[in-house]
Design a protein around this motif. Structure first.
Motif, PDB file in Angstrom:
ATOM      1  N   CYS A 176       0.846  -1.213   0.000  1.00 52.03           N
ATOM      2  CA  CYS A 176       0.000   0.000   0.000  1.00 52.03           C
ATOM      3  C   CYS A 176       0.875   1.254   0.000  1.00 52.03           C
ATOM      4  N   TYR A 177       1.958   1.242   0.793  1.00 50.99           N
ATOM      5  CA  TYR A 177       2.893   2.380   0.776  1.00 50.99           C
ATOM      6  C   TYR A 177       3.513   2.529  -0.617  1.00 50.99           C
ATOM      7  N   ASP A 178       3.898   1.398  -1.183  1.00 49.23           N
ATOM      8  CA  ASP A 178       4.524   1.396  -2.503  1.00 49.23           C
ATOM      9  C   ASP A 178       3.566   1.989  -3.543  1.00 49.23           C
ATOM     10  N   VAL A 183       1.638   6.756  -6.874  1.00 43.07           N
ATOM     11  CA  VAL A 183       0.627   7.788  -7.161  1.00 43.07           C
ATOM     12  C   VAL A 183       1.247   9.189  -7.074  1.00 43.07           C
ATOM     13  N   VAL A 184       1.982   9.473  -6.004  1.00 48.91           N
ATOM     14  CA  VAL A 184       2.561  10.817  -5.870  1.00 48.91           C
ATOM     15  C   VAL A 184       3.732  11.026  -6.835  1.00 48.91           C
ATOM     16  N   ASP A 185       4.535   9.982  -7.044  1.00 46.62           N
ATOM     17  CA  ASP A 185       5.675  10.111  -7.978  1.00 46.62           C
ATOM     18  C   ASP A 185       5.199  10.541  -9.369  1.00 46.62           C
ATOM     19  N   ALA A 186       4.080   9.983  -9.811  1.00 48.51           N
ATOM     20  CA  ALA A 186       3.585  10.273 -11.158  1.00 48.51           C
ATOM     21  C   ALA A 186       3.215  11.738 -11.315  1.00 48.51           C
ATOM     22  N   HIS A 229     -11.668   9.149  -7.429  1.00 47.32           N
ATOM     23  CA  HIS A 229     -10.351   8.511  -7.291  1.00 47.32           C
ATOM     24  C   HIS A 229     -10.154   7.429  -8.362  1.00 47.32           C
ATOM     25  N   GLN A 230     -11.194   6.651  -8.617  1.00 47.79           N
ATOM     26  CA  GLN A 230     -11.051   5.598  -9.629  1.00 47.79           C
ATOM     27  C   GLN A 230     -10.888   6.203 -11.012  1.00 47.79           C
ATOM     28  N   ALA A 231     -11.560   7.337 -11.260  1.00 46.49           N
ATOM     29  CA  ALA A 231     -11.396   8.011 -12.553  1.00 46.49           C
ATOM     30  C   ALA A 231      -9.962   8.519 -12.705  1.00 46.49           C
ATOM     31  N   LEU A 232      -9.391   9.055 -11.617  1.00 44.17           N
ATOM     32  CA  LEU A 232      -8.004   9.530 -11.662  1.00 44.17           C
ATOM     33  C   LEU A 232      -7.054   8.387 -12.014  1.00 44.17           C
TER      34      LEU A 232
ATOM     35  N   LEU B 164      -5.484  10.951  -2.744  1.00 43.18           N
ATOM     36  CA  LEU B 164      -5.581   9.611  -3.336  1.00 43.18           C
ATOM     37  C   LEU B 164      -4.453   8.718  -2.793  1.00 43.18           C
ATOM     38  N   ALA B 165      -3.248   9.258  -2.742  1.00 42.38           N
ATOM     39  CA  ALA B 165      -2.121   8.489  -2.191  1.00 42.38           C
ATOM     40  C   ALA B 165      -2.354   8.167  -0.721  1.00 42.38           C
ATOM     41  N   ALA B 166      -2.960   9.113   0.004  1.00 34.05           N
ATOM     42  CA  ALA B 166      -3.221   8.906   1.433  1.00 34.05           C
ATOM     43  C   ALA B 166      -4.220   7.778   1.661  1.00 34.05           C
ATOM     44  N   VAL B 167      -5.162   7.612   0.723  1.00 35.25           N
ATOM     45  CA  VAL B 167      -6.107   6.494   0.849  1.00 35.25           C
ATOM     46  C   VAL B 167      -5.342   5.172   0.808  1.00 35.25           C
TER      47      VAL B 167
END
Lengths: 261, 261
Positions: A176-178, A183-186, A229-232, B164-167
């Motif tokens: 989950c952390y990975d 998500v943030v890296d992108a 979120h799923q759309a993102l 989103l990443a926090a989720v």
């Protein structure tokens, strides 16, 4: 105690470091002689890469290799150590699996995640021991007590349950952390912004039932946020993350359904 | 600063506690007057349950309600506070969503998980501010700096990415702990045995890339253990956990495939 290590990976390395102050490491055996030498050199033990070099002048042989390797390794060393106690360090491999290949069999399972980069707090690490013979169980319990304050005589079935739970609590939470980092890296957002959240979430789970500590859009049944979120994730072309998001959210929502009744 | 709180839930409660030493909380507004009174009583503020009681003699109105409630709440209060700065505290609701209902709009988003049972370390909690007008952005930045060492002016899109990443990092990892507890509870094994593992896994992720820190049977591609664990979950009649196990393991395996090439 005189102890032989079979394996030179993360578990073997951390065990050698933990044992060396109170016990004598006599040999380190690895098919890769360099790995054996690196580890043996730290404790003035003999490095070997062939089973016929194993000495029987040892009180305990710890086979610290991956589950997939245990049967082969024990099969290859047992003939040279017919009278010696041989243990594995696995959560999910049963005592019987080892006993089928060697009569004086045992288990020495540390419930922790090991990395080369980090020290382990052995005093707080739960250790689970099991043995085919009572005298060996006593020996393993004494050894475990020399390392940790949390020593338990557990059956193979109990250990299996713990290991399954550990996959959820450790391997899956790390994934989950990975995924969060991906998500943030992108979006060029700094992953370290999430550190206080990650640490607080873990601390909470060790203070209060994690079910009671659940937060987030899925628990609240907030369909707008879930859809967004799923759309993102879909726009980012990450169907893998989208599927995890959908399944986990569905699980959380169902788990907390009674809150909305 | 004179501050009005709209909402009396977890975020509002923690904000009031954090703000009270340096700022004046003038009113706490909740549709549930008891909740408003409980929170307002802690800081000698006025408790109100009707929008027409809102005073415009305030520097900032913080709407700390769930995402689903923001539009309705702002719609109901904006007419009484036409000149005041109104902010929400959400990660996933955009500034524009608020601006459509009120011209002096802003965002004050703390990236943390809040529980009634635990104190929050505000100095370490990242705060993200955004506003429709530059002077309001300055005001919100100053307020944030009075609470935290980690203040950022972020756009709605960046905040959305973070949420989103926090989720994944918080809500889903907490659900992993919850599933782990269900696994051990079913076999009368003590959940607290997993605490050192949970804490170490979280600490590791804040020191090193979690991808590098991944461990477990899925990463090693150990099909024997994966099959055994899924069989255990199937025997326990937990198809929900079995599906999570399968999907997460598949994701981890694919993520680390290159290690086996």
């Amino acid at each position: 105690m005189r102890i032989t290590l079979v394996g030179a990976g993360r578990v073997a390395t951390h065990l050698v470091k933990a044992l060396k102050s109170q016990h004598e490491i006599v040999q380190v055996f690895s098919r890769n002689l360099k790995h054996a030498q690196q580890l043996a050199g730290q404790v003035h033990a003999q490095a070997i890469d062939s089973a016929d070099q194993l000495t029987s002048q040892t009180d305990l042989v710890i086979v610290a290799v991956s589950d997939l390797g245990i049967a082969d390794v024990v099969g290859s060393i047992a003939a040279y150590l017919p009278q010696n106690l041989i243990v594995h360090t696995s959560g999910s491999t049963s005592l019987i699996a080892l006993q089928q290949r060697h009569q004086r069999a045992g288990v020495f399972y540390p419930l922790q995640t090991f990395s080369f980069e980090r020290e382990v707090d052995w005093l707080e690490t739960p250790l689970f021991v099991e043995a085919a013979h009572q005298q060996d169980l006593t020996l393993l319990t004494n050894l475990a007590n020399s390392l940790s304050n949390r020593v338990y005589q557990y059956s193979s079935q109990q250990r299996q349950t713990l290991h399954l739970a550990a996959v959820f609590a450790c391997n899956f939470s790390n994934y989950c952390y990975d995924m969060a980092k991906q998500v943030v890296d992108a979006e060029q957002v700094d992953f370290s912004l999430l550190f206080p959240l990650i640490l607080e979430t873990a601390k909470k789970a060790t203070n209060t039932d994690p079910k009671q500590m659940q937060t987030g859009p899925a628990m609240r049944g907030d369909q707008n946020i879930l859809t967004m979120h799923q759309a993102l994730l879909s726009q980012s072309n990450r169907p893998d993350l989208e599927e995890v998001y959908r399944l986990m959210s569905e699980g959380i929502f169902k788990r907390h359904l009674n809150k909305f009744e």
